[in-house]
Every structure is written in C-alpha cells, then in structure tokens.
Design a protein around this motif. Sequence first.
Motif, PDB file in Angstrom:
ATOM      1  N   ASP A  35       0.840  -1.195   0.000  1.00  0.00           N
ATOM      2  CA  ASP A  35       0.000   0.000   0.000  1.00  0.00           C
ATOM      3  C   ASP A  35       0.883   1.257   0.000  1.00  0.00           C
ATOM      4  O   ASP A  35       1.166   1.844   1.038  1.00  0.00           O
ATOM      5  CB  ASP A  35      -0.910  -0.042   1.255  1.00  0.00           C
ATOM      6  CG  ASP A  35      -1.832   1.159   1.303  1.00  0.00           C
ATOM      7  OD1 ASP A  35      -1.996   1.824   0.262  1.00  0.00           O
ATOM      8  OD2 ASP A  35      -2.376   1.438   2.393  1.00  0.00           O
ATOM      9  N   ARG A  44       8.539  11.894  -0.333  1.00  0.00           N
ATOM     10  CA  ARG A  44       9.167  11.684   0.982  1.00  0.00           C
ATOM     11  C   ARG A  44      10.633  11.309   0.921  1.00  0.00           C
ATOM     12  O   ARG A  44      11.338  11.414   1.912  1.00  0.00           O
ATOM     13  CB  ARG A  44       8.430  10.579   1.752  1.00  0.00           C
ATOM     14  CG  ARG A  44       6.983  10.841   2.038  1.00  0.00           C
ATOM     15  CD  ARG A  44       6.824  11.916   3.085  1.00  0.00           C
ATOM     16  NE  ARG A  44       5.419  12.196   3.325  1.00  0.00           N
ATOM     17  CZ  ARG A  44       4.841  12.134   4.519  1.00  0.00           C
ATOM     18  NH1 ARG A  44       5.543  11.830   5.572  1.00  0.00           N
ATOM     19  NH2 ARG A  44       3.567  12.413   4.651  1.00  0.00           N
ATOM     20  N   ARG A 160       6.289  -1.215   4.452  1.00  0.00           N
ATOM     21  CA  ARG A 160       6.399  -0.157   3.440  1.00  0.00           C
ATOM     22  C   ARG A 160       7.262   1.019   3.868  1.00  0.00           C
ATOM     23  O   ARG A 160       7.827   1.701   3.028  1.00  0.00           O
ATOM     24  CB  ARG A 160       4.995   0.345   3.062  1.00  0.00           C
ATOM     25  CG  ARG A 160       4.250   1.011   4.193  1.00  0.00           C
ATOM     26  CD  ARG A 160       2.888   1.521   3.750  1.00  0.00           C
ATOM     27  NE  ARG A 160       2.250   2.244   4.850  1.00  0.00           N
ATOM     28  CZ  ARG A 160       1.147   2.936   4.732  1.00  0.00           C
ATOM     29  NH1 ARG A 160       0.527   2.988   3.566  1.00  0.00           N
ATOM     30  NH2 ARG A 160       0.635   3.579   5.766  1.00  0.00           N
ATOM     31  N   SER A 161       7.350   1.303   5.175  1.00  0.00           N
ATOM     32  CA  SER A 161       8.107   2.491   5.585  1.00  0.00           C
ATOM     33  C   SER A 161       9.616   2.235   5.579  1.00  0.00           C
ATOM     34  O   SER A 161      10.407   3.162   5.738  1.00  0.00           O
ATOM     35  CB  SER A 161       7.662   2.973   6.967  1.00  0.00           C
ATOM     36  OG  SER A 161       7.919   1.972   7.914  1.00  0.00           O
ATOM     37  N   LEU A 200      17.736   1.584  14.410  1.00  0.00           N
ATOM     38  CA  LEU A 200      18.082   0.953  13.130  1.00  0.00           C
ATOM     39  C   LEU A 200      18.862  -0.326  13.433  1.00  0.00           C
ATOM     40  O   LEU A 200      20.025  -0.248  13.828  1.00  0.00           O
ATOM     41  CB  LEU A 200      18.931   1.931  12.308  1.00  0.00           C
ATOM     42  CG  LEU A 200      19.261   1.586  10.868  1.00  0.00           C
ATOM     43  CD1 LEU A 200      18.016   1.254  10.066  1.00  0.00           C
ATOM     44  CD2 LEU A 200      19.967   2.759  10.211  1.00  0.00           C
ATOM     45  N   MET A 225      13.618  -0.192  11.364  1.00  0.00           N
ATOM     46  CA  MET A 225      14.053   1.219  11.392  1.00  0.00           C
ATOM     47  C   MET A 225      12.934   2.109  11.915  1.00  0.00           C
ATOM     48  O   MET A 225      11.800   2.024  11.451  1.00  0.00           O
ATOM     49  CB  MET A 225      14.439   1.649   9.966  1.00  0.00           C
ATOM     50  CG  MET A 225      14.906   3.086   9.885  1.00  0.00           C
ATOM     51  SD  MET A 225      15.537   3.517   8.239  1.00  0.00           S
ATOM     52  CE  MET A 225      14.017   3.682   7.321  1.00  0.00           C
ATOM     53  N   VAL A 230      15.728   8.263  12.923  1.00  0.00           N
ATOM     54  CA  VAL A 230      16.954   8.288  12.112  1.00  0.00           C
ATOM     55  C   VAL A 230      16.995   9.578  11.277  1.00  0.00           C
ATOM     56  O   VAL A 230      18.051  10.187  11.105  1.00  0.00           O
ATOM     57  CB  VAL A 230      17.038   7.045  11.190  1.00  0.00           C
ATOM     58  CG1 VAL A 230      18.315   7.066  10.376  1.00  0.00           C
ATOM     59  CG2 VAL A 230      16.980   5.760  12.002  1.00  0.00           C
ATOM     60  N   ARG A 267      15.515  14.607   1.056  1.00  0.00           N
ATOM     61  CA  ARG A 267      15.172  15.722   1.963  1.00  0.00           C
ATOM     62  C   ARG A 267      16.302  15.971   2.962  1.00  0.00           C
ATOM     63  O   ARG A 267      16.534  17.107   3.365  1.00  0.00           O
ATOM     64  CB  ARG A 267      13.862  15.408   2.707  1.00  0.00           C
ATOM     65  CG  ARG A 267      12.647  15.382   1.776  1.00  0.00           C
ATOM     66  CD  ARG A 267      11.366  15.282   2.564  1.00  0.00           C
ATOM     67  NE  ARG A 267      11.197  13.979   3.173  1.00  0.00           N
ATOM     68  CZ  ARG A 267      10.621  13.758   4.353  1.00  0.00           C
ATOM     69  NH1 ARG A 267      10.161  14.757   5.076  1.00  0.00           N
ATOM     70  NH2 ARG A 267      10.515  12.540   4.840  1.00  0.00           N
ATOM     71  N   ASN A 292      18.621   4.285  -1.475  1.00  0.00           N
ATOM     72  CA  ASN A 292      19.630   4.307  -0.418  1.00  0.00           C
ATOM     73  C   ASN A 292      20.269   2.914  -0.372  1.00  0.00           C
ATOM     74  O   ASN A 292      19.605   1.940  -0.009  1.00  0.00           O
ATOM     75  CB  ASN A 292      18.919   4.649   0.900  1.00  0.00           C
ATOM     76  CG  ASN A 292      19.833   4.647   2.114  1.00  0.00           C
ATOM     77  OD1 ASN A 292      20.874   4.000   2.117  1.00  0.00           O
ATOM     78  ND2 ASN A 292      19.416   5.335   3.159  1.00  0.00           N
TER      79      ASN A 292
HETATM   80  O1  UT7 Z   1      20.642   5.549   5.523  1.00  0.00           O
HETATM   81  C1  UT7 Z   1      20.613   5.891   6.868  1.00  0.00           C
HETATM   82  C2  UT7 Z   1      19.467   5.273   7.524  1.00  0.00           C
HETATM   83  N1  UT7 Z   1      18.158   5.685   7.122  1.00  0.00           N
HETATM   84  C3  UT7 Z   1      17.739   6.961   6.881  1.00  0.00           C
HETATM   85  O2  UT7 Z   1      18.426   7.918   6.765  1.00  0.00           O
HETATM   86  C4  UT7 Z   1      16.238   7.102   6.785  1.00  0.00           C
HETATM   87  C5  UT7 Z   1      15.722   8.318   7.498  1.00  0.00           C
HETATM   88  N2  UT7 Z   1      14.248   8.366   7.487  1.00  0.00           N
HETATM   89  C6  UT7 Z   1      13.538   8.590   6.345  1.00  0.00           C
HETATM   90  O3  UT7 Z   1      14.073   8.747   5.274  1.00  0.00           O
HETATM   91  C7  UT7 Z   1      12.034   8.711   6.489  1.00  0.00           C
HETATM   92  O4  UT7 Z   1      11.698   8.645   7.858  1.00  0.00           O
HETATM   93  C8  UT7 Z   1      11.229   7.636   5.702  1.00  0.00           C
HETATM   94  C9  UT7 Z   1      11.335   7.876   4.213  1.00  0.00           C
HETATM   95  C10 UT7 Z   1      11.716   6.242   6.029  1.00  0.00           C
HETATM   96  C11 UT7 Z   1       9.748   7.728   6.062  1.00  0.00           C
HETATM   97  O5  UT7 Z   1       9.275   9.032   5.772  1.00  0.00           O
HETATM   98  P1  UT7 Z   1       8.506   9.906   6.872  1.00  0.00           P
HETATM   99  O6  UT7 Z   1       8.157  11.179   6.237  1.00  0.00           O
HETATM  100  O7  UT7 Z   1       9.376   9.948   8.106  1.00  0.00           O
HETATM  101  O8  UT7 Z   1       7.210   9.051   7.107  1.00  0.00           O
HETATM  102  P2  UT7 Z   1       6.645   8.452   8.471  1.00  0.00           P
HETATM  103  O9  UT7 Z   1       7.325   7.174   8.802  1.00  0.00           O
HETATM  104  O10 UT7 Z   1       6.615   9.538   9.509  1.00  0.00           O
HETATM  105  O11 UT7 Z   1       5.157   8.139   8.058  1.00  0.00           O
HETATM  106  C12 UT7 Z   1       4.216   9.200   7.708  1.00  0.00           C
HETATM  107  C13 UT7 Z   1       2.923   8.557   7.236  1.00  0.00           C
HETATM  108  C14 UT7 Z   1       2.403   7.482   8.189  1.00  0.00           C
HETATM  109  O12 UT7 Z   1       1.000   7.550   8.132  1.00  0.00           O
HETATM  110  P3  UT7 Z   1       0.181   8.292   9.315  1.00  0.00           P
HETATM  111  O13 UT7 Z   1       0.567   7.588  10.587  1.00  0.00           O
HETATM  112  O14 UT7 Z   1       0.626   9.715   9.281  1.00  0.00           O
HETATM  113  O15 UT7 Z   1      -1.259   8.092   8.902  1.00  0.00           O
HETATM  114  C15 UT7 Z   1       2.859   6.188   7.567  1.00  0.00           C
HETATM  115  O16 UT7 Z   1       2.033   5.103   7.875  1.00  0.00           O
HETATM  116  O17 UT7 Z   1       3.153   7.885   5.974  1.00  0.00           O
HETATM  117  C16 UT7 Z   1       2.773   6.509   6.081  1.00  0.00           C
HETATM  118  N3  UT7 Z   1       3.694   5.739   5.282  1.00  0.00           N
HETATM  119  C17 UT7 Z   1       3.514   5.492   3.972  1.00  0.00           C
HETATM  120  N4  UT7 Z   1       2.528   5.832   3.137  1.00  0.00           N
HETATM  121  C18 UT7 Z   1       2.649   5.430   1.857  1.00  0.00           C
HETATM  122  C19 UT7 Z   1       4.904   5.209   5.667  1.00  0.00           C
HETATM  123  N5  UT7 Z   1       5.481   4.596   4.609  1.00  0.00           N
HETATM  124  C20 UT7 Z   1       4.642   4.773   3.566  1.00  0.00           C
HETATM  125  C21 UT7 Z   1       4.700   4.372   2.219  1.00  0.00           C
HETATM  126  N6  UT7 Z   1       3.698   4.749   1.395  1.00  0.00           N
HETATM  127  N7  UT7 Z   1       5.746   3.672   1.702  1.00  0.00           N
END
Ligand code: UT7
Length: 335
Positions: A35, A44, A160-161, A200, A225, A230, A267, A292
């Motif tokens: 999803d 994002r 998915r996240s 992580l 994660m 992170v 971002r 990544n």
């Molecule tokens: O490489 C070094 C290690 N990793 C990183 O540097 C990663 C750092 N973190 C990130 O890049 C971001 O946190 C992510 C890209 C992983 C996630 O983005 P986010 O903007 O932080 O999203 P979130 O986890 O805060 O989720 C926001 C919303 C949630 O819904 P609600 O609770 O607001 O209704 C999630 O359920 O987005 C939802 N969501 C998604 N929706 C559609 C999370 N993943 C997805 C998805 N598609 N794939």
Amino acid sequence: MTSTAGFPHGVRIAGTGSAVPERVLTNADLASMMDTSDEWIRQRTGIAERRICTPGKESAYTLQRDSLERALEDAGMKGSDLDLIIVASVSSEMTCPSNACRIGAALGAAPAGAFDLVAACSGFVYAMNLADSLIRSGRHKAIGVVGCDAMSTIVDYNERSVSILFGDAAGAAIQVRDDNPDKGCIYQVIQSDGENWPSLFLPRKKEDIPPNSPEIDIELGKLRMEGRDVYRFAVSKFKEVIQDALNSTGLTADDIAQFICHQSNIRIIESAKEKLGLPDEKVYVNIDRYGNSSAGSVGLCFDQIRRAGKLEEGDTVVFVAFGGGLTWASSVWNL
Ligand code: UT7
C-alpha cells in the motif's frame, strides 16, 4: 584526527569501480506489492527507482567482487598488487568467512589481509579513512576498499516504511602509497553513539529485540528502522560533520570540488545543502535512480563522479556518511 603532519607518505586514489544489479525496481512495482504510491515515495524520499539483486545471479558477494575488479582495472593493477582488502557491509552472506576473504581469493589477492567491517551506511567512509591511516603508517602499500549492501536481501517487502527506501549497490576504491604526504586524507572523523541503536537494527533472534521496541511484525533477519528518529539524527549530523570538516581544515565550500554524501533521503541532503549554502553542482545526487544503498552509496557516487570527469588531480573532496549504530564519518581528501 587532523592533518598529515609527521607522516612520511601520502595516499593516492589509483582507481575506482562500482557495480549495481540489472533489475530495476520502480515505485510503480512497489505500489503493486504494497500500500504505497509513486507520489508518496518521490515526495518523501526523492527516489524513483532502485536496483535489486536477482537471487542466484547477483548478491552482496558478486557486487563487491565486481566493483573491486573494476577498480583494479581502472588503476591498471591486479589483485596480487593489493596487501589488504576491506569490505564494508551489513549484508555480506556470512560472518565467517568474511566476503573480503572470498573476494580476495576470486581476484588472486592472496596472501593480502582481508576483513569485513560493519558500520552500516557509514561503512565506506569508515573503511576509506582506516585504509588511509594504515598506508600512512607505512605498514601497507595498496588497499582495496569496498562499500556494498544488498539491502533487498535484508528488508521486509511487507514493511512499506522501510523497504521503499533501499536498493543494492557497491562502490570500490584502490588506495596506494604516494611520495607526496599532502596527498590523500587530510582530515577524518569516524565516530558513533550506540545509545540509540534500536532506531536501526537487524535482529537475528528474538532476544536481540529490546523489550520497549514498538510491536512491529517484521521477520527476524530483516531490518527494523524508526524512520523519524533516524531522519532527525541524520539531518542534524549531516550538517554538523560537514561544518566540522570545513572548520577543522580552514577550508570553505569554495575550496571543495565535490561533497560526496551518503544517499539517505533527498530531503536530508537538501536540508544540509540549504543550511550550509552548498551549490547544486557540488553535491552529487543519484538517489532518484539507486535509492539508499547503505554502505554502497558513497562508493557508487565517487565512482560515477570520477568516471563523469567531474574530478581532477589536485581537487579536494569531502566524504560524509551516517547510519546504523548510530555511526557517522567524514573525511577531507586531496586527490
Ligand atoms: O541511511 C541511513 C538510515 N536511514 C535513513 O536515513 C532514513 C531516514 N528516514 C527517512 O528517510 C524517512 O523517515 C522515511 C522515508 C523512512 C519515512 O518518511 P517519513 O516522512 O518519516 O514518514 P513516516 O514514517 O513519519 O510516516 C508518515 C505517514 C504514516 O502515516 P500516518 O501515521 O501519518 O497516517 C505512515 O504510515 O506515511 C505513512 N507511510 C507510507 N505511506 C505510503 C509510511 N510509509 C509509507 C509508504 N507509502 N511507503
């Protein structure tokens, strides 16, 4: 650690190489599996597609081997010219033997020393910094450094996240002793803070999961994660380590040919660029095409930048990475 003062030798990057799997996994492909949507992922993360290994054909091992082989070709060297191989990876097939040993055998490098290094996304910069120090110490003459992760083998495609962020890639560099002590790494940082490791991690068994960990239904052996935690760490650390590297060397962004950065999330990269006033053309970005790739990303960028003719002998570059551990690393190099 600052400066090259007191070291009789410098270090030259003699060659670079990289390897990515053939299979392209697009956002549309992911949207058909879970999803999510192309729009959400692009907004994002900045990712449009990533490469993933085809089991039985490609793996962390083949990417690591191929990238090092290409780096040796680029340097005009053979495996037997190396006296050490360091492979940075969290996805090597086995912990014993290290993939570095198997790659060394495949490329005819025996009896070169060989080991794998685990520092997650910071791994390639950790390994580059370590190799420079070993050559400057006088104990080594030629070191093959590989950063690689086959993240598709350790992410859960039901989550998915996490899964949308990652791809598979390897980058390699050959470092050799040089008579000019000012050539090579002139400043480096390898650091960590294990306090927040549960943001992580890759549990192998149930006992590895901390009791207060959120209830996520992820398989053992797959990456967990806390993306937001992170993200916050990465945004502040990215800016801090670049600022520290410039302040400590007395350089400004104008003196740097390229900032070669871990491709974590567009971002995070844009935030550092904006806060530090770095121009677009000095911060290479390929996350849109490769996602990544953890320890693979900085080495892949370095090889692509060199092969695109964006770097010349005498240029100064900055490497920056951060990731699981939590770990972070930076270095300033005179090429
Ligand atoms: O490489 C070094 C290690 N990793 C990183 O540097 C990663 C750092 N973190 C990130 O890049 C971001 O946190 C992510 C890209 C992983 C996630 O983005 P986010 O903007 O932080 O999203 P979130 O986890 O805060 O989720 C926001 C919303 C949630 O819904 P609600 O609770 O607001 O209704 C999630 O359920 O987005 C939802 N969501 C998604 N929706 C559609 C999370 N993943 C997805 C998805 N598609 N794939």
